[in-house]
Design a protein around this motif. Structure first.
Motif, PDB file in Angstrom:
ATOM      1  N   UNK A   1       0.797  -1.195  -0.051  1.00 17.31           N
ATOM      2  CA  UNK A   1      -0.093  -0.488  -0.273  1.00 17.31           C
ATOM      3  C   UNK A   1       0.827   0.988  -0.387  1.00 17.31           C
ATOM      4  N   UNK A   2       1.781   1.342   0.501  1.00 10.41           N
ATOM      5  CA  UNK A   2       2.526   2.599   1.072  1.00 10.41           C
ATOM      6  C   UNK A   2       3.252   2.984  -0.492  1.00 10.41           C
TER       7      UNK A   2
ATOM      8  N   UNK B   1       4.899 -11.652  -8.348  1.00 12.84           N
ATOM      9  CA  UNK B   1       4.748 -11.839  -9.239  1.00 12.84           C
ATOM     10  C   UNK B   1       3.350 -10.974  -9.391  1.00 12.84           C
ATOM     11  N   UNK B   2       2.888 -11.295  -8.192  1.00 18.22           N
ATOM     12  CA  UNK B   2       1.417 -10.301  -8.426  1.00 18.22           C
ATOM     13  C   UNK B   2       0.955 -10.038  -7.206  1.00 18.22           C
ATOM     14  N   UNK B   3      -0.080 -10.263  -6.786  1.00 18.74           N
ATOM     15  CA  UNK B   3      -0.041  -8.892  -5.740  1.00 18.74           C
ATOM     16  C   UNK B   3      -0.667  -9.590  -4.370  1.00 18.74           C
ATOM     17  N   UNK B   4      -1.406 -10.722  -4.488  1.00 17.27           N
ATOM     18  CA  UNK B   4      -1.988 -11.620  -3.588  1.00 17.27           C
ATOM     19  C   UNK B   4      -1.434 -12.138  -2.596  1.00 17.27           C
ATOM     20  N   UNK B   5      -0.864 -12.070  -1.235  1.00 12.96           N
ATOM     21  CA  UNK B   5      -0.420 -12.426  -0.943  1.00 12.96           C
ATOM     22  C   UNK B   5      -1.969 -12.794   0.629  1.00 12.96           C
TER      23      UNK B   5
ATOM     24  N   UNK C   1     -15.757   0.982  -5.756  1.00 10.22           N
ATOM     25  CA  UNK C   1     -16.704   0.147  -5.397  1.00 10.22           C
ATOM     26  C   UNK C   1     -17.258  -0.864  -6.591  1.00 10.22           C
ATOM     27  N   UNK C   2     -16.239  -1.311  -7.267  1.00  7.60           N
ATOM     28  CA  UNK C   2     -16.558  -2.935  -8.533  1.00  7.60           C
ATOM     29  C   UNK C   2     -15.467  -3.475  -7.885  1.00  7.60           C
ATOM     30  N   UNK C   3     -15.008  -2.982  -6.580  1.00  7.30           N
ATOM     31  CA  UNK C   3     -14.967  -4.797  -6.161  1.00  7.30           C
ATOM     32  C   UNK C   3     -15.022  -5.106  -4.927  1.00  7.30           C
TER      33      UNK C   3
ATOM     34  N   UNK D   1      -6.530  -7.083  -4.275  1.00  4.64           N
ATOM     35  CA  UNK D   1      -7.616  -6.128  -5.062  1.00  4.64           C
ATOM     36  C   UNK D   1      -7.102  -4.783  -5.260  1.00  4.64           C
ATOM     37  N   UNK D   2      -6.919  -4.498  -3.900  1.00  2.34           N
ATOM     38  CA  UNK D   2      -6.880  -3.026  -3.593  1.00  2.34           C
ATOM     39  C   UNK D   2      -5.658  -2.595  -4.741  1.00  2.34           C
ATOM     40  N   UNK D   3      -4.470  -2.990  -4.641  1.00  4.96           N
ATOM     41  CA  UNK D   3      -2.982  -2.595  -4.912  1.00  4.96           C
ATOM     42  C   UNK D   3      -3.294  -3.108  -6.246  1.00  4.96           C
TER      43      UNK D   3
END
Length: 404
Positions: A14-15, A37-41, A66-68, A107-109
């Protein structure tokens, strides 16, 4: 290969991604390096606070947000020894963001990264692991060394920002060590299937045996059992049946869901830390987020504080970078700590107090069931006064950060 940029950011959390977006909006050339390789942890926090949602509104990202799929929580409840307590009420905050929401951090990232890609000066490199720092002849940090699938890369930058988390490679390369504030608990982290009959939104279940947290996500509950620090091995030795039974005793409504835990491979250890650097800046480098100050999961404020660090950094660095003078950039970087250290320390003190009294990893008897007359009076008279104060502190932090 050598790449030249104004700002190199190590870490795509996020930072890091927020700072990259904010700088690129101002026309600053920025390279963000994310080692995965992706943001999902699994272990990334997913609580998005009102202050962060206000920022997303100001950035024009509310429709994308809001779409997420996400889970708004206007109130945070705890069940203490079988008694439901309405602990925090965000509806006392100003509109429109009068709630905390749960959204998978990946998803946010991805949403923030997509917003960044709309600016030509934003360069995000996934699968790029920082391996060390570069230095100029006078000893000033001048960028980083990185390893990618295509080979070694040198990033040369006016300033390097370490946003690479509590195990920061940049921080280690600089020889910096945070001051540790002991935490008595760790978290055993696991998923439980969503009950067929939905549970009321409840983030904490506290009994005289243990404390369990449950975060509602689409189709399942992301759950954490607080355990004494260093006791995860003992927990595994006691066996999966004993682990399931502890959950069922504390939250009988989740007894059937414990069958979803098929082995201890489904249970991961999350080591809880609270620490903070004495100095967040050296010539040519700035540390923010968990690299500068690891937060406890208490109140889920990690994302909010990381984002606020990023906003403060962007606001101070942009005019300094335009001046073109390295010493001016260093002064601006030092100003980030002056602005963010005190609110961070204040929240960490609250978190330490929570761990000392409630979130110790052991059970706790706070209320009788049914509550005594005195306990009922406290809940009836004191809690309504307490809730809006806590909502403001948790929702906004101790210092709001306006956009550049």
């Amino acid at each position: 290969m050598t790449v030249r940029t104004e700002v190199c950011i190590a870490g795509g959390g996020p930072a890091g991604v927020m700072l990259g977006l904010l700088l690129a909006r101002e026309g600053v050339d920025v390279v963000v390096l994310e080692k995965h390789a992706d943001f999902f942890r699994d272990f990334r926090g997913d609580t998005v606070h009102p202050a962060t949602m206000n920022l997303l509104d100001d950035l024009g990202l509310r429709d994308a947000f809001d779409a997420i799929p996400h889970k708004p929580l206007p109130r945070l409840d705890a069940v203490v020894n079988g008694v439901r307590v309405h602990a925090i009420d965000f509806t006392s905050l100003p509109k429109p963001n009068r709630f905390l929401t749960l959204m998978p951090q990946g998803d946010l990232l991805e949403m923030l990264a997509e917003a960044g890609r709309a600016h030509p000066s934003f360069h995000l490199h996934m699968g790029a692991a920082v391996t060390g720092v570069r230095r100029s002849e006078d000893g000033r940090v001048s960028g980083v060394h990185a390893r990618t699938a295509d080979g070694e890369v040198e990033i040369e930058a006016t300033i390097t920002v370490a946003a690479d988390g509590r195990a920061s490679t940049v921080r280690d390369a600089l020889g910096m060590r945070p001051r540790e504030y002991g935490v008595p608990a760790d978290v055993a982290w696991f998923r439980l299937p969503e009950p067929e009959t939905p549970l009321p939104d409840t983030l904490a279940w506290i009994t005289d045996e243990m404390m369990l947290v449950t975060f509602p996500r689409p189709g399942y509950l992301q759950s954490g059992m607080l355990i004494p620090k260093g006791s995860f091995g003992t927990l595994r030795e006691e066996g999966l049946t004993a682990f399931r039974d502890r959950i069922a005793r504390s939250v009988p409504r989740l007894a059937e869901q414990t069958a979803g835990l098929e082995s201890f491979d489904d249970v991961k250890l999350l080591s809880v830390q609270i620490n903070r650097l004495d100095r967040w800046q050296v010539p040519g480098a700035l540390l923010i987020g968990d690299a500068a100050h690891a937060m406890s999961p208490a109140f889920g404020v990690g994302i909010n504080y990381a984002v606020q660090d990023a906003v403060a950094a962007a606001r101070l660095l942009v005019p300094a970078l335009r001046s073109g003078a390295g010493i001016v950039v260093d002064r601006a970087a030092a100003g980030v700590q002056r602005r963010r250290e005190r609110p961070t320390a204040m929240m960490q003190r609250i978190q330490r107090a929570v761990h000392a009294r409630i979130a110790t990893g052991h059970g706790l008897k706070v209320l009788d069931n049914p509550p005594t007359r005195t306990q009922r009076a406290v809940m009836r008279l004191a809690l309504p006064l307490f809730r809006p104060v806590v909502a403001r502190v948790v929702g906004y932090g101790f210092r709001r950060e306006p956009l550049p």
